[in-house]
Design an enzyme around this catalytic site. Structure first.
Site, PDB file in Angstrom:
ATOM      1  N   SER A  74       0.839  -1.191   0.000  1.00 26.96           N
ATOM      2  CA  SER A  74       0.000   0.000   0.000  1.00 26.96           C
ATOM      3  C   SER A  74       0.874   1.241   0.000  1.00 26.96           C
ATOM      4  O   SER A  74       2.026   1.206   0.477  1.00 26.96           O
ATOM      5  CB  SER A  74      -0.891   0.012   1.249  1.00 26.96           C
ATOM      6  OG  SER A  74      -1.537   1.269   1.415  1.00 26.96           O
ATOM      7  N   TYR A  96      -1.199  -0.368  10.272  1.00 27.41           N
ATOM      8  CA  TYR A  96      -1.430  -0.846   8.911  1.00 27.41           C
ATOM      9  C   TYR A  96      -0.247  -0.493   8.015  1.00 27.41           C
ATOM     10  O   TYR A  96       0.218  -1.313   7.213  1.00 27.41           O
ATOM     11  CB  TYR A  96      -2.710  -0.208   8.375  1.00 27.41           C
ATOM     12  CG  TYR A  96      -3.062  -0.551   6.951  1.00 27.41           C
ATOM     13  CD1 TYR A  96      -3.617  -1.791   6.625  1.00 27.41           C
ATOM     14  CD2 TYR A  96      -2.867   0.378   5.932  1.00 27.41           C
ATOM     15  CE1 TYR A  96      -3.962  -2.093   5.310  1.00 27.41           C
ATOM     16  CE2 TYR A  96      -3.212   0.080   4.617  1.00 27.41           C
ATOM     17  CZ  TYR A  96      -3.755  -1.157   4.312  1.00 27.41           C
ATOM     18  OH  TYR A  96      -4.091  -1.452   3.015  1.00 27.41           O
TER      19      TYR A  96
END
Length: 254
Positions: A145, A159
């Protein structure tokens, strides 16, 4: 020269919805047989598997909790049984879980974020390695990501750390598996709309602000990611390994 996956056999984890579903569909459109793994998106995975079967390709929907070695092993074994082997692994399964500052984050939250994003990739790839090594064109594509590179939005440090770990895992595996001719790469999507992720975790106001900062002037869609993954899964990327491809519309983060 064209993208052709005819005869290739693929497993896409988290393939029942969103980006994973778009990837599985794109691989099948390229000619691959596809196993669609799901944890909770049973209807989406089974509907897609039927769609692929109806198009003349082999397909199967397989459930499992990939944070458990037994389930990861079973999903890979089920793929190999249904498709007579495995050439392409896309470790797409992952989740933000929830937003939390590090100061307020519980041990349980941290562990869950790491498990669903990193452990799932590790468990599935470990189980798949013997089969990929026997392939003439083994490919692994891992889902990172943009958060791994810019730290993510508010409350997503865990995350971001997990997705950064995915990059490290991919680059380490690229070296380990190169002698067997298996390539390993990662993709790092930026803001990708049409997914439950942002519908759940991003407010309309935040969404508008993010899109305003994207040079291409729009949010991404799952097919934007799927196209890059299909390239990395194909023979066109045979000399590409250990790389991270950003898919973010030109957003700057360094």
């Amino acid at each position: 020269m064209q993208l052709d996956l005819t005869g290739r056999r693929a497993l896409v984890t988290g393939g029942g919805s969103g980006i994973g579903l778009a990837i599985a569909r794109a691989l099948a459109a390229g000619g691959a047989d596809v196993a669609v793994h799901y944890a909770s998106s049973k209807d989406g995975a089974e509907t897609l598997a039927k769609e692929i079967l109806d198009s003349g390709r082999r397909a199967v929907a397989l459930p499992g909790d990939l944070t458990a070695a037994s389930d990861a092993n079973a999903v890979v074994a089920g793929t190999v049984d249904a498709l007579d082997g495995l050439d392409i692994l896309v470790t797409n399964a992952g989740h933000l879980v929830g937003r939390s500052t590090v100061a307020q984050m519980s041990d349980e939250h941290w562990a869950k974020v790491m498990d669903v994003n990193v452990t799932t990739a590790f468990m599935t790839t470990r189980a798949a390695i013997p089969h990929l090594a026997r392939s003439e064109a083994g490919r692994v594509v891992m889902m990172s990501s943009m958060a791994a590179e810019n730290g993510g939005g508010n409350g997503s440090a865990g995350y971001a750390a997990a997705k950064a770990a995915v990059i490290g895992l991919a680059r380490g595996l690229a070296k380990e598996l190169a002698p067997d001719g298996v390539t390993v790469n990662a993709v790092a999507p930026g803001f990708i709309g049409q997914t439950a992720f942002h519908d759940t975790f991003t407010s309309p106001e935040a969404r508008a602000g993010i899109v305003a900062g994207i040079p291409l002037g729009r949010e991404g869609v799952p097919d934007d990611v799927a196209g890059v993954v299909a390239f990395l899964a194909s023979s066109l990327s045979g000399f590409v390994t250990g790389q991270v491809i950003d898919i973010n519309g030109g957003s700057q983060f360094r």
